[in-house]
Design a protein around this motif. Structure first.
Motif, PDB file in Angstrom:
ATOM      1  N   MET A  27      52.122  29.978 -21.285  1.00 42.08           N
ATOM      2  CA  MET A  27      50.975  30.784 -21.695  1.00 42.08           C
ATOM      3  C   MET A  27      50.945  32.086 -20.894  1.00 42.08           C
ATOM      4  O   MET A  27      51.140  32.069 -19.680  1.00 42.08           O
ATOM      5  CB  MET A  27      49.690  29.994 -21.440  1.00 42.08           C
ATOM      6  CG  MET A  27      48.443  30.695 -21.908  1.00 42.08           C
ATOM      7  SD  MET A  27      46.947  29.675 -21.662  1.00 42.08           S
ATOM      8  CE  MET A  27      46.660  29.926 -19.910  1.00 42.08           C
ATOM      9  N   MET A  28      50.708  33.207 -21.570  1.00 41.66           N
ATOM     10  CA  MET A  28      50.620  34.505 -20.900  1.00 41.66           C
ATOM     11  C   MET A  28      49.224  34.674 -20.297  1.00 41.66           C
ATOM     12  O   MET A  28      48.213  34.484 -20.985  1.00 41.66           O
ATOM     13  CB  MET A  28      50.880  35.627 -21.896  1.00 41.66           C
ATOM     14  CG  MET A  28      50.883  37.000 -21.292  1.00 41.66           C
ATOM     15  SD  MET A  28      52.449  37.453 -20.569  1.00 41.66           S
ATOM     16  CE  MET A  28      53.447  37.613 -22.028  1.00 41.66           C
ATOM     17  N   VAL A  29      49.170  35.009 -19.009  1.00 40.26           N
ATOM     18  CA  VAL A  29      47.899  35.222 -18.317  1.00 40.26           C
ATOM     19  C   VAL A  29      47.874  36.639 -17.771  1.00 40.26           C
ATOM     20  O   VAL A  29      48.795  37.054 -17.063  1.00 40.26           O
ATOM     21  CB  VAL A  29      47.715  34.213 -17.150  1.00 40.26           C
ATOM     22  CG1 VAL A  29      46.459  34.524 -16.364  1.00 40.26           C
ATOM     23  CG2 VAL A  29      47.703  32.791 -17.677  1.00 40.26           C
ATOM     24  N   LYS A  30      46.815  37.387 -18.106  1.00 43.18           N
ATOM     25  CA  LYS A  30      46.637  38.731 -17.560  1.00 43.18           C
ATOM     26  C   LYS A  30      46.051  38.619 -16.167  1.00 43.18           C
ATOM     27  O   LYS A  30      45.072  37.908 -15.944  1.00 43.18           O
ATOM     28  CB  LYS A  30      45.668  39.545 -18.417  1.00 43.18           C
ATOM     29  CG  LYS A  30      46.246  40.116 -19.654  1.00 43.18           C
ATOM     30  CD  LYS A  30      45.218  41.030 -20.309  1.00 43.18           C
ATOM     31  CE  LYS A  30      45.726  41.588 -21.595  1.00 43.18           C
ATOM     32  NZ  LYS A  30      44.707  42.422 -22.246  1.00 43.18           N
ATOM     33  N   CYS A  31      46.645  39.344 -15.240  1.00 43.43           N
ATOM     34  CA  CYS A  31      46.159  39.421 -13.867  1.00 43.43           C
ATOM     35  C   CYS A  31      45.589  40.827 -13.703  1.00 43.43           C
ATOM     36  O   CYS A  31      46.320  41.809 -13.823  1.00 43.43           O
ATOM     37  CB  CYS A  31      47.301  39.187 -12.889  1.00 43.43           C
ATOM     38  SG  CYS A  31      48.185  37.626 -13.159  1.00 43.43           S
ATOM     39  N   VAL A  32      44.292  40.936 -13.477  1.00 49.50           N
ATOM     40  CA  VAL A  32      43.596  42.213 -13.491  1.00 49.50           C
ATOM     41  C   VAL A  32      43.083  42.548 -12.096  1.00 49.50           C
ATOM     42  O   VAL A  32      42.486  41.712 -11.425  1.00 49.50           O
ATOM     43  CB  VAL A  32      42.415  42.175 -14.490  1.00 49.50           C
ATOM     44  CG1 VAL A  32      41.695  43.504 -14.530  1.00 49.50           C
ATOM     45  CG2 VAL A  32      42.893  41.768 -15.881  1.00 49.50           C
ATOM     46  N   LEU A  33      43.307  43.797 -11.705  1.00 50.82           N
ATOM     47  CA  LEU A  33      42.887  44.293 -10.399  1.00 50.82           C
ATOM     48  C   LEU A  33      42.137  45.598 -10.602  1.00 50.82           C
ATOM     49  O   LEU A  33      42.669  46.540 -11.199  1.00 50.82           O
ATOM     50  CB  LEU A  33      44.121  44.531  -9.526  1.00 50.82           C
ATOM     51  CG  LEU A  33      43.928  45.179  -8.171  1.00 50.82           C
ATOM     52  CD1 LEU A  33      43.114  44.270  -7.259  1.00 50.82           C
ATOM     53  CD2 LEU A  33      45.272  45.477  -7.546  1.00 50.82           C
ATOM     54  N   ALA A  34      40.898  45.662 -10.155  1.00 57.02           N
ATOM     55  CA  ALA A  34      40.129  46.900 -10.228  1.00 57.02           C
ATOM     56  C   ALA A  34      40.640  47.852  -9.153  1.00 57.02           C
ATOM     57  O   ALA A  34      40.767  47.472  -7.992  1.00 57.02           O
ATOM     58  CB  ALA A  34      38.645  46.622 -10.027  1.00 57.02           C
ATOM     59  N   VAL A  35      40.965  49.076  -9.564  1.00 52.05           N
ATOM     60  CA  VAL A  35      41.481  50.086  -8.629  1.00 52.05           C
ATOM     61  C   VAL A  35      40.637  51.356  -8.758  1.00 52.05           C
ATOM     62  O   VAL A  35      41.083  52.381  -9.258  1.00 52.05           O
ATOM     63  CB  VAL A  35      42.981  50.386  -8.864  1.00 52.05           C
ATOM     64  CG1 VAL A  35      43.842  49.260  -8.358  1.00 52.05           C
ATOM     65  CG2 VAL A  35      43.280  50.663 -10.323  1.00 52.05           C
ATOM     66  N   PRO A  36      39.399  51.297  -8.298  1.00 54.52           N
ATOM     67  CA  PRO A  36      38.512  52.455  -8.447  1.00 54.52           C
ATOM     68  C   PRO A  36      39.037  53.659  -7.669  1.00 54.52           C
ATOM     69  O   PRO A  36      39.627  53.517  -6.602  1.00 54.52           O
ATOM     70  CB  PRO A  36      37.181  51.962  -7.871  1.00 54.52           C
ATOM     71  CG  PRO A  36      37.545  50.828  -6.978  1.00 54.52           C
ATOM     72  CD  PRO A  36      38.785  50.219  -7.554  1.00 54.52           C
ATOM     73  N   LEU A  75      41.692  39.793  -9.555  1.00 59.34           N
ATOM     74  CA  LEU A  75      42.200  39.833  -8.190  1.00 59.34           C
ATOM     75  C   LEU A  75      41.323  40.750  -7.325  1.00 59.34           C
ATOM     76  O   LEU A  75      40.633  41.624  -7.842  1.00 59.34           O
ATOM     77  CB  LEU A  75      43.639  40.354  -8.184  1.00 59.34           C
ATOM     78  CG  LEU A  75      44.578  39.444  -8.955  1.00 59.34           C
ATOM     79  CD1 LEU A  75      45.619  40.258  -9.680  1.00 59.34           C
ATOM     80  CD2 LEU A  75      45.231  38.485  -8.015  1.00 59.34           C
ATOM     81  N   THR A  76      41.419  40.564  -6.031  1.00 57.91           N
ATOM     82  CA  THR A  76      40.689  41.382  -5.070  1.00 57.91           C
ATOM     83  C   THR A  76      41.639  42.437  -4.501  1.00 57.91           C
ATOM     84  O   THR A  76      42.765  42.123  -4.103  1.00 57.91           O
ATOM     85  CB  THR A  76      40.167  40.499  -3.928  1.00 57.91           C
ATOM     86  OG1 THR A  76      39.360  39.466  -4.486  1.00 57.91           O
ATOM     87  CG2 THR A  76      39.343  41.312  -2.944  1.00 57.91           C
TER      88      THR A  76
END
Length: 78
Positions: A27-36, A75-76
């Motif tokens: 299964m494809m999982v998106k790993c998202v990181l906020a980069v303001p 993610l953090t």
């Protein structure tokens, strides 16, 4: 490292987010990181400099099943 989790060689940055993907048991999982306040080039460079740490963070979140409603993980920023 968990053999059921494979990280793809893709990373995209836009809209103050950086996204890479992992294959988890097919299964494809998106790993998202906020980069303001980072432009795309800076965000990708930051990811490349810390890629192993982000992949480890993603692996732990996936193992703990810390999925968002859309199936992604958040993610953090390091």
């Amino acid at each position: 490292m968990n053999q059921g989790i494979l990280f793809n060689d893709d990373v995209n940055a836009n809209d103050n987010k950086l996204v890479f993907t992992a294959m988890v048991n097919g299964m494809m999982v998106k790993c998202v990181l906020a980069v303001p306040l980072m432009n795309s080039e800076t965000a990708i460079k930051h990811f490349q400099d810390h890629q192993f740490d982000y992949e480890m963070q993603a692996e732990l979140l996936i193992e703990d099943e810390m999925y968002e409603l859309d199936g992604s993980i958040l993610l953090t920023l390091l």
